[in-house]
Write a protein that holds these residues in place. Structure first.
Motif, PDB file in Angstrom:
ATOM      1  N   VAL A  38       0.850  -1.193   0.000  1.00 52.72           N
ATOM      2  CA  VAL A  38       0.000   0.000   0.000  1.00 52.72           C
ATOM      3  C   VAL A  38       0.885   1.243   0.000  1.00 52.72           C
ATOM      4  O   VAL A  38       0.544   2.270  -0.570  1.00 52.72           O
ATOM      5  CB  VAL A  38      -0.991   0.005   1.196  1.00 52.72           C
ATOM      6  CG1 VAL A  38      -0.277   0.075   2.532  1.00 52.72           C
ATOM      7  CG2 VAL A  38      -1.968   1.162   1.097  1.00 52.72           C
ATOM      8  N   ARG A  89       5.606   4.115   8.305  1.00 49.96           N
ATOM      9  CA  ARG A  89       6.945   4.006   7.747  1.00 49.96           C
ATOM     10  C   ARG A  89       7.933   4.577   8.755  1.00 49.96           C
ATOM     11  O   ARG A  89       7.648   5.585   9.409  1.00 49.96           O
ATOM     12  CB  ARG A  89       7.061   4.804   6.440  1.00 49.96           C
ATOM     13  CG  ARG A  89       6.418   4.127   5.236  1.00 49.96           C
ATOM     14  CD  ARG A  89       7.196   2.879   4.807  1.00 49.96           C
ATOM     15  NE  ARG A  89       6.658   2.263   3.609  1.00 49.96           N
ATOM     16  CZ  ARG A  89       5.752   1.282   3.604  1.00 49.96           C
ATOM     17  NH1 ARG A  89       5.275   0.807   4.745  1.00 49.96           N
ATOM     18  NH2 ARG A  89       5.323   0.775   2.468  1.00 49.96           N
ATOM     19  N   HIS A 121       8.667  -5.176  10.668  1.00 47.09           N
ATOM     20  CA  HIS A 121       7.758  -4.791   9.574  1.00 47.09           C
ATOM     21  C   HIS A 121       6.828  -5.947   9.169  1.00 47.09           C
ATOM     22  O   HIS A 121       6.881  -6.441   8.043  1.00 47.09           O
ATOM     23  CB  HIS A 121       8.560  -4.312   8.351  1.00 47.09           C
ATOM     24  CG  HIS A 121       7.766  -3.420   7.435  1.00 47.09           C
ATOM     25  ND1 HIS A 121       8.333  -2.421   6.677  1.00 47.09           N
ATOM     26  CD2 HIS A 121       6.439  -3.386   7.146  1.00 47.09           C
ATOM     27  CE1 HIS A 121       7.397  -1.812   5.964  1.00 47.09           C
ATOM     28  NE2 HIS A 121       6.236  -2.390   6.225  1.00 47.09           N
ATOM     29  N   SER A 166       1.312  -6.376   7.838  1.00 49.36           N
ATOM     30  CA  SER A 166       0.381  -7.031   6.898  1.00 49.36           C
ATOM     31  C   SER A 166       0.648  -8.531   6.774  1.00 49.36           C
ATOM     32  O   SER A 166       0.076  -9.206   5.916  1.00 49.36           O
ATOM     33  CB  SER A 166       0.478  -6.370   5.518  1.00 49.36           C
ATOM     34  OG  SER A 166       1.760  -6.592   4.959  1.00 49.36           O
TER      35      SER A 166
END
Ligand SMILES: O=C(O)[C@H](O)CO
Length: 359
Positions: free
Chosen positions: A114, A276, A324, A327
């Motif tokens: 995304v 981020r 990270h 998702s």
């Protein structure tokens, strides 16, 4: 007897099996279809996306057949020469150098993410290259992980399991490993989009008292869904007991979370970032955490990634760092790969993509 799920998994494996890649090498995947548009895939993406590309019969594609190591830049620059389409992930910088190396055939870049801060949008626009990305399919997974990270940080779960495992668990103590609870709290969202709303929806049942948010402008439609009040960035810092960063990384948001913000936060506040790493000034965050300016931070994203194990943030008990994974659920990553593959194929057919960035 195999459950239907296992049977499906097995079938998928069988479907993908003939590709049997050699680790670390770029492998030609399609049979001789040399008149078809050429595509380079920069990662061994989940099977749903691969299968869509394979079954389409629309493209010939090569992929970097590892998920453990990104394709080396030199190989990438070589492999993109003359391609019509590129399917990439967020570790690849798609900049002027790469686009020059690809040349004028390149019509579509489809990223399995995304976030698009790894793409030089100006350069892509200049060359008339269309860009696909993967919003929405990951909203639930990211919101879920954000809640998990928030609770792990505020209720000190990582510290607690460490203490239990390493002998720190003595008698029951009245204030040992106390943290901060969501009930009656104010939750602030920096950058209100689909993900911010999804996070708030999940946090509301924890009896949060108030949601506030800031963004470049009020977003009444989204805010209405979660009954959130628009405030300035300063107010967000001052009022939030939990501050969750959900904005995209842009020149405007780069290091927006710095001493100026942390110094306005309460000593009891928890800072969470699942957007981020570049939106945070990490030296300033270290300072805020180590001096007790804020109570804790949960980070799913850092600069750089991976964050070196020697980084000072890893020395802090009140900083929970994840690699990270917001998702990272099987269904979401498969959905992302499928969407990225479909965007690419549609783009190459000059049709509207399912999710296309307006450049
Ligand atoms: O941009 C994205 O898609 C996430 O950071 C990884 O899923």
């Amino acid at each position: 007897m195999l459950s239907s799920r296992m049977a499906l998994r097995r079938l998928q494996r069988i479907a993908v099996a003939p590709l049997s890649f050699t680790s670390g090498a770029t492998t030609k995947v399609q049979r001789d279809m040399s008149t078809l548009p050429r595509v380079y895939v920069t990662r061994q993406i989940p099977s749903e996306g691969l299968k869509i590309l394979q079954d389409s019969g629309q493209v010939q594609f090569e992929l970097w057949d590892s998920d453990d190591v990104p394709v080396p830049r030199k190989e990438l620059l070589q492999k993109v020469k003359g391609v019509d389409g590129l399917l990439c992930v967020l570790t690849e910088k798609i900049d002027a150098e790469l686009l020059d190396a690809a040349g004028s055939n390149l019509k579509v870049v489809s990223t399995m993410s995304v976030g698009f801060d790894h793409l030089s949008l100006e350069e892509l626009k200049k060359r008339g290259i269309r860009v696909g990305y993967t919003p929405e399919v990951l909203t639930d997974a990211v919101a879920e992980l954000t809640v998990a990270l928030l609770l792990a940080t505020s209720r000190r779960l990582i510290e607690a399991t460490h203490e239990a495992k390493t002998g720190g668990w003595g008698t029951w103590r009245t204030l040992w490993l106390c943290g901060y609870e969501l009930a009656n709290s104010t939750v602030g969202i920096l950058g209100l989009g689909r993900i911010g709303v999804a996070i708030a929806e999940r946090l509301a049942p924890f009896k949060v008292k108030k949601f506030i948010y800031t963004d470049v402008a009020p977003r009444p439609e989204l805010a209405k869904a979660i009954n959130a009040e628009y405030v300035t960035l300063d107010e967000l810092a001052k009022q939030s007991d939990f501050l969750s960063v959900c904005c995209a990384l842009t020149p405007e948001t780069k290091e927006i979370c710095n001493t100026n913000l942390f110094s306005k936060m309460k000593n009891t506040s928890i800072f969470i970032n699942t957007s981020r790493g570049g939106v945070v000034n990490q030296e300033d965050l270290y300072e805020a955490l180590s001096t007790g300016q804020i109570a804790g931070a949960g980070l799913d994203v850092t600069v750089p990634e991976p964050l070196p194990t020697s980084h000072p943030l890893f020395t802090l008990k009140n900083c929970v760092i994840l690699p990270h994974i917001a998702s990272a659920s099987y269904s979401t990553r498969n959905a992302m790969s499928a969407l990225a593959a479909n965007n690419l194929l549609l783009g190459l057919r000059s049709q509207p993509m399912i999710k296309e960035l307006k450049l």
